[in-house]
Design an enzyme around this catalytic site. Structure first.
Site, short mmCIF file in Angstrom:
data_model
loop_
_atom_site.label_atom_id
_atom_site.label_comp_id
_atom_site.label_asym_id
_atom_site.label_seq_id
_atom_site.Cartn_x
_atom_site.Cartn_y
_atom_site.Cartn_z
N LYS A 155 -49.55 11.38 74.85
CA LYS A 155 -50.44 11.07 73.73
C LYS A 155 -49.98 9.82 73.01
O LYS A 155 -48.78 9.73 72.73
CB LYS A 155 -50.40 12.25 72.79
CG LYS A 155 -51.14 12.08 71.51
CD LYS A 155 -50.96 13.28 70.67
CE LYS A 155 -51.59 13.00 69.32
NZ LYS A 155 -51.25 13.97 68.37
N LYS A 180 -45.11 12.07 72.81
CA LYS A 180 -46.00 11.70 71.73
C LYS A 180 -45.41 10.48 71.05
O LYS A 180 -44.29 10.53 70.53
CB LYS A 180 -46.11 12.85 70.73
CG LYS A 180 -47.00 12.55 69.55
CD LYS A 180 -47.12 13.79 68.69
CE LYS A 180 -47.98 13.52 67.48
NZ LYS A 180 -48.01 14.71 66.62
C1 PBG Z 1 -49.58 16.09 64.33
C2 PBG Z 1 -50.67 15.54 65.14
C3 PBG Z 1 -51.21 14.24 65.09
C4 PBG Z 1 -52.26 14.22 66.01
C5 PBG Z 1 -52.34 15.47 66.59
N1 PBG Z 1 -51.33 16.27 66.07
C6 PBG Z 1 -50.95 13.08 64.26
C7 PBG Z 1 -49.67 12.58 63.79
O1 PBG Z 1 -48.63 12.65 64.42
O2 PBG Z 1 -49.76 12.04 62.70
C8 PBG Z 1 -53.13 13.03 66.28
C9 PBG Z 1 -54.45 13.32 66.87
C10 PBG Z 1 -55.40 12.19 66.82
O3 PBG Z 1 -55.12 11.09 66.32
O4 PBG Z 1 -56.51 12.40 67.33
N2 PBG Z 1 -49.78 17.43 64.03
ZN ZN Z 2 -46.74 16.67 62.66
#
Ligand code: PBG
Ligand code: ZN
Length: 325
Positions: free
Chosen positions: A248, A195
């Protein structure tokens, strides 16, 4: 295979020929539909930067999940926005929390639907960071204890898959261990393995009001310049017991999807995040792009890169297009 004996265009001449040699197929089976659950009832509040997406109370989220199931979508991924935020994000593991309630309600309405729940604390903490802070820094190991509590509370509610998303070191192992200890060895883990610290999450943070009050997430999410590190992360998560590894965002990271899928022998998921959805919706609204074709091309590209599973806000839209074609 040389011209003129081999003429590649011969096999592109008709749709029948193209169908025969098509290498990648997109199916409704590939989709996971994310849902944002809020307290209350009868709530269906549009999210400004994600046109067509809503903050749903449990009853409305259940209806939306049911509509997704009717379209043949096999799975939903739940995010929760709590009643009250605090310093540690304790509502995340409350038995009567919104996600726990939504899991129970959706499994009851549509037992065949695979219910997945995101497990992180940024939506639940008043400071917006993904865990417990210690002297202003994210305390990895203290946050793991709360993560373990959270995934067990999801399991008690009947979740099929937990999706730890905080990019904490050791988070898969901590989830696996706590689930097994409590008798939930059949609950699967989809790890947010790679991520990235990404500007593509902007609309999501508006949807769940989770932007960090100070600083950013570059101290624990990955640097977008790296790919070998993503393979390392995914391999570690596989070794700790992940059942699915996720990359992601998706669109700017197709090479990462390819690299991880070449290396890790597990189902690969890619999350087409909020910013990717918002860009398509905004351009389509202006008439600058053909939305139907862009959505199909984009989702097929993510599959072609090596993703088996695509988490996308376009899931219902794409499911309808696939049913038509
Ligand atoms: C954190 C989380 C995020 C997303 C999913 N889970 C965002 C972040 O790290 O701020 C992003 C999902 C999206 O942008 O569609 N729990
Ligand atoms: Zn988070």
């Amino acid at each position: 295979m040389n011209f003129p004996d081999y003429r590649p265009r011969r096999m592109r001449r008709t749709e029948g020929l193209r169908r025969m040699i098509r290498e990648t197929r997109l199916s409704v089976d590939d989709f996971v539909y994310p849902l944002f659950v809020v307290p209350g009832s009868g709530v269906e509040k549009p999210i400004g930067s994600l046109p067509g997406q809503f903050n749903f109370s449990v009853d409305k989220a259940t209806d939306a999940a049911s509509r997704a199931a009717d379209l043949g979508i096999p799975s939903v991924l739940l995010f929760g926005i709590p009643e009250r935020k605090d310093a540690v994000g304790s509502e995340a593991w409350k038995e009567g929390g919104v996600v726990q309630k939504a899991i129970r309600s959706i499994k009851k309405a549509r037992p065949e639907l695979v219910v997945q729940a995101d497990a992180c604390f940024c939506e639940y903490t008043d400071h917006g960071h993904c865990g417990v802070l210690h002297e202003g820094e994210l305390d990895n190991d203290a946050s793991l204890e709360n993560l373990a509590r959270t995934v067990v509370s999801y399991a008690k509610a009947g979740v099929d898959v937990v999706a730890p998303s905080g990019m904490l070191d050791g988070f898969v192992g901590a989830c696996r261990e706590s689930l097994d200890e409590d008798g939930f060895d059949q609950v699967a883990i989809m790890a947010y393995s790679a991520k990235y610290a990404s500007a593509y999450y902007g609309p999501f943070r508006e949807a769940v009001n989770s932007a960090p009050q100070s600083g950013d997430r570059r101290g624990h999410q990955m640097d977008y310049a790296n790919v070998a590190e993503a393979v390392r992360e995914a391999s570690m998560d596989a070794a700790e017991g992940a059942d699915i590894v996720m990359i992601k965002p998706a669109l700017a990271y197709l090479d990462v999807i390819r690299a991880v899928s070449d290396e890790v022998n597990l189902p690969i998921a890619a999350y087409a995040v909020s910013g990717e959805y918002a860009m398509i919706e905004a351009a389509a609204e202006r008439g600058w792009i053909d939305k139907e074709r862009i959505v199909m091309e984009t989702l097929t590209g993510i599959r072609r890169a090596g993703a088996d599973i695509i988490i996308t806000y376009h899931a219902p839209y794409a499911a309808k297009l696939l049913a038509k074609s």
